[in-house]
Enzyme design. Structure first.
Site: not given
Ligand code: IMP
Ligand code: MG
Length: 172
Positions: A97, A102, A125, A159
Protein backbone atom coordinates in the site's frame (compact mmCIF):
# COMPACT_ATOMS: atom_id res chain seq x y z
CA UNK A 1 -19.27 -6.79 -1.09
CA UNK A 2 -18.01 -6.40 -4.64
CA UNK A 3 -15.71 -9.25 -5.68
CA UNK A 4 -12.47 -7.99 -7.24
CA UNK A 5 -10.52 -11.22 -7.82
CA UNK A 6 -12.07 -14.69 -7.79
CA UNK A 7 -10.53 -17.94 -6.60
CA UNK A 8 -9.53 -19.11 -10.07
CA UNK A 9 -7.81 -15.83 -10.99
CA UNK A 10 -5.87 -15.88 -7.74
CA UNK A 11 -4.89 -19.54 -8.11
CA UNK A 12 -3.65 -19.06 -11.67
CA UNK A 13 -1.65 -15.96 -10.81
CA UNK A 14 -0.07 -17.56 -7.72
CA UNK A 15 0.99 -20.55 -9.85
CA UNK A 16 2.69 -18.20 -12.33
CA UNK A 17 4.45 -16.39 -9.48
CA UNK A 18 5.67 -19.73 -8.11
CA UNK A 19 7.12 -20.58 -11.55
CA UNK A 20 8.85 -17.18 -11.69
CA UNK A 21 10.33 -17.75 -8.23
CA UNK A 22 11.50 -21.28 -9.08
CA UNK A 23 13.22 -19.90 -12.19
CA UNK A 24 14.85 -17.03 -10.28
CA UNK A 25 16.16 -19.10 -7.34
CA UNK A 26 17.20 -22.42 -8.96
CA UNK A 27 20.43 -23.64 -7.32
CA UNK A 28 20.26 -20.98 -4.60
CA UNK A 29 19.61 -21.44 -0.84
CA UNK A 30 16.12 -19.91 -0.75
CA UNK A 31 14.33 -18.87 2.43
CA UNK A 32 10.79 -17.54 2.02
CA UNK A 33 9.74 -15.24 4.86
CA UNK A 34 6.03 -14.51 5.20
CA UNK A 35 4.76 -11.44 6.99
CA UNK A 36 2.00 -12.44 9.41
CA UNK A 37 -0.90 -12.40 9.55
CA UNK A 38 -1.98 -11.16 6.14
CA UNK A 39 0.31 -13.34 4.01
CA UNK A 40 -0.51 -16.70 5.60
CA UNK A 41 -2.91 -17.91 2.88
CA UNK A 42 -0.69 -16.63 0.07
CA UNK A 43 2.43 -18.17 1.61
CA UNK A 44 0.82 -21.58 2.02
CA UNK A 45 -0.47 -21.61 -1.57
CA UNK A 46 2.74 -20.15 -3.03
CA UNK A 47 5.37 -22.37 -1.41
CA UNK A 48 3.51 -25.57 -2.30
CA UNK A 49 3.90 -24.60 -5.97
CA UNK A 50 7.57 -23.60 -5.87
CA UNK A 51 9.37 -26.61 -7.27
CA UNK A 52 12.63 -26.05 -5.37
CA UNK A 53 14.10 -26.95 -1.99
CA UNK A 54 13.36 -24.01 0.32
CA UNK A 55 13.08 -22.99 3.95
CA UNK A 56 10.18 -21.08 5.49
CA UNK A 57 10.36 -18.31 8.05
CA UNK A 58 7.74 -15.97 9.48
CA UNK A 59 7.80 -12.48 10.89
CA UNK A 60 4.90 -10.75 12.53
CA UNK A 61 3.97 -7.15 11.90
CA UNK A 62 1.03 -5.35 13.34
CA UNK A 63 0.26 -1.71 12.91
CA UNK A 64 -2.52 -1.64 15.50
CA UNK A 65 -4.80 0.27 13.22
CA UNK A 66 -7.80 -1.25 15.03
CA UNK A 67 -10.93 -0.07 13.34
CA UNK A 68 -9.23 2.58 11.27
CA UNK A 69 -7.52 2.20 7.90
CA UNK A 70 -4.77 4.70 8.63
CA UNK A 71 -1.48 2.99 9.49
CA UNK A 72 0.06 3.76 12.85
CA UNK A 73 3.32 2.66 14.44
CA UNK A 74 4.52 -0.77 13.32
CA UNK A 75 5.13 -3.44 15.97
CA UNK A 76 7.43 -6.23 14.73
CA UNK A 77 7.97 -9.67 16.31
CA UNK A 78 11.11 -11.30 14.90
CA UNK A 79 11.11 -14.43 17.07
CA UNK A 80 10.07 -16.73 14.20
CA UNK A 81 12.80 -15.60 11.77
CA UNK A 82 15.31 -18.44 11.19
CA UNK A 83 19.03 -17.98 10.54
CA UNK A 84 19.26 -16.41 7.07
CA UNK A 85 22.93 -15.43 6.94
CA UNK A 86 24.22 -16.29 3.46
CA UNK A 87 20.77 -17.32 2.22
CA UNK A 88 18.65 -15.78 -0.52
CA UNK A 89 15.53 -14.33 1.06
CA UNK A 90 12.16 -13.70 -0.52
CA UNK A 91 10.01 -11.53 1.74
CA UNK A 92 6.28 -12.04 1.13
CA UNK A 93 3.38 -9.80 2.10
CA UNK A 94 -0.28 -9.64 1.17
CA UNK A 95 -0.37 -6.07 -0.14
CA UNK A 96 1.89 -3.14 -0.97
CA UNK A 97 0.00 0.00 0.00
CA UNK A 98 2.28 2.82 1.18
CA UNK A 99 5.20 0.36 1.21
CA UNK A 100 6.04 1.32 4.79
CA UNK A 101 5.65 -2.22 6.19
CA UNK A 102 7.88 -3.88 3.58
CA UNK A 103 10.42 -1.10 3.90
CA UNK A 104 10.67 -1.41 7.70
CA UNK A 105 10.74 -5.21 7.70
CA UNK A 106 13.20 -5.21 4.81
CA UNK A 107 15.62 -3.21 6.98
CA UNK A 108 15.30 -5.72 9.82
CA UNK A 109 15.87 -8.67 7.48
CA UNK A 110 18.87 -6.98 5.83
CA UNK A 111 20.44 -6.54 9.27
CA UNK A 112 20.57 -10.36 9.50
CA UNK A 113 23.01 -10.56 6.55
CA UNK A 114 21.16 -12.53 3.88
CA UNK A 115 22.96 -13.08 0.58
CA UNK A 116 20.11 -11.28 -1.21
CA UNK A 117 16.67 -9.88 -0.46
CA UNK A 118 13.71 -9.54 -2.81
CA UNK A 119 10.06 -8.83 -2.12
CA UNK A 120 6.82 -10.36 -3.38
CA UNK A 121 3.27 -9.14 -2.78
CA UNK A 122 -0.04 -10.42 -4.09
CA UNK A 123 -1.59 -6.96 -4.45
CA UNK A 124 -0.06 -3.61 -5.32
CA UNK A 125 -2.27 -0.54 -4.81
CA UNK A 126 -2.02 2.10 -7.48
CA UNK A 127 -0.56 5.47 -6.61
CA UNK A 128 -0.14 5.05 -2.84
CA UNK A 129 3.58 4.38 -2.45
CA UNK A 130 5.53 6.56 -0.04
CA UNK A 131 8.84 4.66 -0.25
CA UNK A 132 11.60 4.74 -2.91
CA UNK A 133 11.33 1.10 -4.02
CA UNK A 134 8.85 -1.26 -5.64
CA UNK A 135 8.07 -4.93 -4.99
CA UNK A 136 10.24 -7.26 -7.12
CA UNK A 137 7.30 -9.61 -7.83
CA UNK A 138 3.58 -8.90 -7.61
CA UNK A 139 0.32 -10.62 -8.43
CA UNK A 140 -2.11 -7.85 -9.35
CA UNK A 141 -2.20 -4.04 -9.55
CA UNK A 142 -5.43 -2.91 -7.90
CA UNK A 143 -7.22 0.44 -7.58
CA UNK A 144 -6.96 2.44 -4.37
CA UNK A 145 -9.79 0.92 -2.34
CA UNK A 146 -9.86 -1.16 0.82
CA UNK A 147 -9.86 -4.89 0.07
CA UNK A 148 -10.40 -8.00 2.19
CA UNK A 149 -10.19 -11.79 1.82
CA UNK A 150 -7.46 -14.33 1.01
CA UNK A 151 -5.63 -13.33 4.21
CA UNK A 152 -6.44 -9.61 4.16
CA UNK A 153 -8.55 -8.36 7.01
CA UNK A 154 -10.59 -5.50 8.25
CA UNK A 155 -10.39 -5.43 12.04
CA UNK A 156 -9.27 -9.11 11.92
CA UNK A 157 -12.33 -10.26 10.01
CA UNK A 158 -12.78 -11.55 6.43
CA UNK A 159 -9.34 -13.22 6.21
CA UNK A 160 -10.89 -16.62 5.45
CA UNK A 161 -12.71 -15.56 2.27
CA UNK A 162 -11.26 -17.52 -0.67
CA UNK A 163 -11.64 -14.48 -2.97
CA UNK A 164 -10.68 -10.79 -2.71
CA UNK A 165 -13.45 -8.21 -2.35
CA UNK A 166 -13.75 -4.46 -1.95
CA UNK A 167 -15.10 -3.46 1.46
CA UNK A 168 -17.64 -0.63 1.28
CA UNK A 169 -17.26 2.22 3.73
CA UNK A 170 -20.71 1.43 5.12
CA UNK A 171 -19.47 -2.05 6.09
CA UNK A 172 -16.64 -0.58 8.20
P1 IMP B 1 1.72 -0.47 3.89
O1 IMP B 1 2.67 -0.55 5.03
O2 IMP B 1 1.02 0.85 3.82
O3 IMP B 1 2.30 -0.87 2.55
O4 IMP B 1 0.54 -1.46 4.19
C1 IMP B 1 0.77 -2.79 4.23
C2 IMP B 1 -0.09 -3.44 5.28
O5 IMP B 1 -1.30 -2.71 5.54
C3 IMP B 1 -0.48 -4.78 4.77
O6 IMP B 1 0.36 -5.78 5.31
C4 IMP B 1 -1.91 -4.93 5.25
O7 IMP B 1 -1.89 -5.54 6.52
C5 IMP B 1 -2.42 -3.53 5.47
N1 IMP B 1 -3.30 -3.06 4.37
C6 IMP B 1 -3.04 -2.08 3.48
N2 IMP B 1 -4.05 -1.94 2.61
C7 IMP B 1 -4.97 -2.85 2.96
C8 IMP B 1 -6.28 -3.21 2.42
O8 IMP B 1 -6.78 -2.67 1.42
N3 IMP B 1 -6.93 -4.21 3.05
C9 IMP B 1 -6.40 -4.87 4.14
N4 IMP B 1 -5.22 -4.57 4.66
C10 IMP B 1 -4.50 -3.57 4.08
MG1 MG C 1 -1.19 -7.18 7.22
Amino acid sequence: MKQLLDETEIRNRVSLLAEQIAHEYRGKPLTVIGILTGSMILISDLIRRIDLPLRLGLIQASSYRGKTVTPSKLIVNESLVPDIAGRDVLLVDDIFDTGFTLSEIGKKVTARNPNSLKTLVLLWKEGRSRVPFQPDFFGFRIPDSFVVGYGLDYNDEYRHLPYIAVLDEKEM
